[in-house]
Design a protein around this motif. Structure first.
Motif, short mmCIF file in Angstrom:
data_model
loop_
_atom_site.label_atom_id
_atom_site.label_comp_id
_atom_site.label_asym_id
_atom_site.label_seq_id
_atom_site.Cartn_x
_atom_site.Cartn_y
_atom_site.Cartn_z
N PRO A 289 -5.01 7.33 1.87
CA PRO A 289 -4.01 6.52 1.18
C PRO A 289 -4.18 5.03 1.50
O PRO A 289 -4.48 4.65 2.63
CB PRO A 289 -2.69 7.05 1.76
CG PRO A 289 -2.99 8.47 2.14
CD PRO A 289 -4.39 8.42 2.68
N GLY A 290 -4.00 4.21 0.48
CA GLY A 290 -4.19 2.77 0.63
C GLY A 290 -5.53 2.30 0.12
O GLY A 290 -5.85 1.10 0.19
N SER B 268 -5.26 -1.09 -4.24
CA SER B 268 -4.06 -1.93 -4.10
C SER B 268 -4.05 -2.95 -5.22
O SER B 268 -4.29 -2.58 -6.37
CB SER B 268 -4.02 -2.58 -2.71
OG SER B 268 -5.20 -3.32 -2.45
N ASP C 105 -1.26 4.82 -5.15
CA ASP C 105 -1.41 3.57 -4.40
C ASP C 105 -0.89 2.43 -5.28
O ASP C 105 -1.13 2.43 -6.49
CB ASP C 105 -2.87 3.29 -4.05
CG ASP C 105 -3.45 4.30 -3.08
OD1 ASP C 105 -2.66 5.05 -2.48
OD2 ASP C 105 -4.68 4.34 -2.92
N TYR D 173 1.90 3.23 -0.65
CA TYR D 173 1.33 4.47 -1.17
C TYR D 173 2.29 5.63 -0.94
O TYR D 173 3.19 5.58 -0.10
CB TYR D 173 -0.03 4.79 -0.55
CG TYR D 173 -0.11 4.81 0.97
CD1 TYR D 173 0.47 5.83 1.73
CD2 TYR D 173 -0.81 3.82 1.65
CE1 TYR D 173 0.37 5.83 3.11
CE2 TYR D 173 -0.92 3.82 3.03
CZ TYR D 173 -0.34 4.83 3.76
OH TYR D 173 -0.44 4.84 5.13
#
Length: 358
Positions: free
Chosen positions: A46-47, A50, A255, A273
């Protein structure tokens, strides 16, 4: 990276990822450090995406380097799952675990990407791959009680190990379209399980199985006001781990990033996220149930754009604090991205925009 007017824009990304992910994301996945699914570890990091995720890119080669640090912990079922995974007790016995898992990782993601100038289906096509090198460490401390029929055994103490090596490979392909301030994308990525992995080891840099992930995203970017918002969602299908005969369920993830350009070179904002496993794992110990994982993360970001000769440089720092976690370790993580890509021609009336994927 991309520029609108004189504002070049690049969103930090994954091993992943990831692919990281990232390919890393891609990513993305942080095998030994702790994420979700089998033993608390998932493919998706996750991330990984962006801000400016869906904006088109300047054609040609680009290169992103991401330093990723995470520190997480978990209790109960997640620690028990890790003990079961590494074979520290028989999965046929009853287990009562009062213990906690702690994990840390320092990883470097390298993500070369090539963006084609020739349109594909009216959009801009790009391919890349993410590799990982770094260190992962994990430990379990507490009391473990196992029982079989009328017999029981209890032990206290800790186990732990660490590894410094290379991780899995994360190929990725994206297709992006631009319509004024609106940008759209679709992507496909996955995991090639060639990284350092041992099912009996507590810390790993590979996940021990292949995976495929796909989804789509949207970016709103208005160069007149400097407002930007991006969101990318996708699903992960995990193949069976042949070493453990364990198969993670299907994972869903989102995200997002929101930013405001303060000048032609600097922007600030928020990132976040949400990760939710939507189907049960297969092959897990009965005490774990479906072992569906969940976590939410949010934090700040800052980005800086600057020229490097006739190329475009980009620095981004973002961090996430995690909460509402279930069946996975949680804590905090930071990403420091440096990337270099072709500079948009100054003569271009509507220059393309570029995002870095990890």
């Amino acid at each position: 990276m991309q520029m609108t007017g004189n504002i070049s824009k690049r969103g930090a990304a994954h091993w992943l990822a990831y692919s990281a992910g990232l390919a890393m994301a891609v990513f993305a996945s942080l095998p030994g450090a702790a994420c979700a699914d089998e033993g608390g570890v998932s493919y998706w990091l996750p991330g990984r995406f962006s801000s400016l995720a869906a904006t088109p890119e300047v054609p040609g080669w680009s290169m992103a380097e991401v330093y990723y640090h995470t520190s997480v912990s978990a209790f109960g079922a997640v620690a028990a799952a890790r003990e079961i995974q590494i074979g520290r007790f028989s999965p046929t016995v009853n287990v009562n675990l009062n213990a906690n898992l702690n994990a840390q990782a320092d990883l470097l993601f390298l993500n070369p990407t090539y963006t084609f100038a020739t349109p594909v289906l009216g959009g801009q096509f790009a391919i890349g791959i993410t590799g990982i090198f770094g260190r992962s460490a994990a430990s379990i401390n507490g009391t473990l009680t196992t029982g079989f029929g009328p017999f029981a055994a209890t032990r206290m103490g800790s186990i732990g190990d660490s590894i410094t090596s290379v991780g899995d490979l994360y190929p990725q392909a994206t297709l992006k379209w631009n319509a004024g301030v609106h940008n759209f994308m679709t992507y496909v990525t996955g995991d090639i399980p060639v990284g350092a992995y041992d099912p009996t080891r507590l810390a790993n840099l590979g996940i021990g199985h292949a995976a495929i992930d796909g989804g789509g995203g949207y970016t709103y970017f208005n160069p007149a006001t400097g407002h930007e918002f991006s969101a990318v969602a996708g699903f992960t299908y995990n193949f069976k781990n042949q070493d453990t005969q364990y198969q993670n369920g299907i994972d869903f993830h989102v995200d997002w990033g929101a930013s405001q350009f303060l000048s032609k070179q600097v922007f600030v904002g928020l990132v976040g996220y949400a990760y939710q496993q939507v189907t049960d794992d297969f092959g897990q110990h009965p005490i774990l149930g479906g072992f569906r994982s969940r976590v939410i993360g949010v934090g700040p970001q800052i980005g800086y754009l600057f020229p490097i000769g006739d190329m475009q440089g980009y620095l981004n720092l973002k961090g996430y604090g995690e909460f509402d976690a279930a069946n996975r370790p949680s804590g905090w993580n930071t990403w420091l991205t440096f990337s270099i890509s072709p500079m948009a021609p100054t003569s271009t009336v509507t220059p393309t925009r570029r995002m870095v994927t990890k």
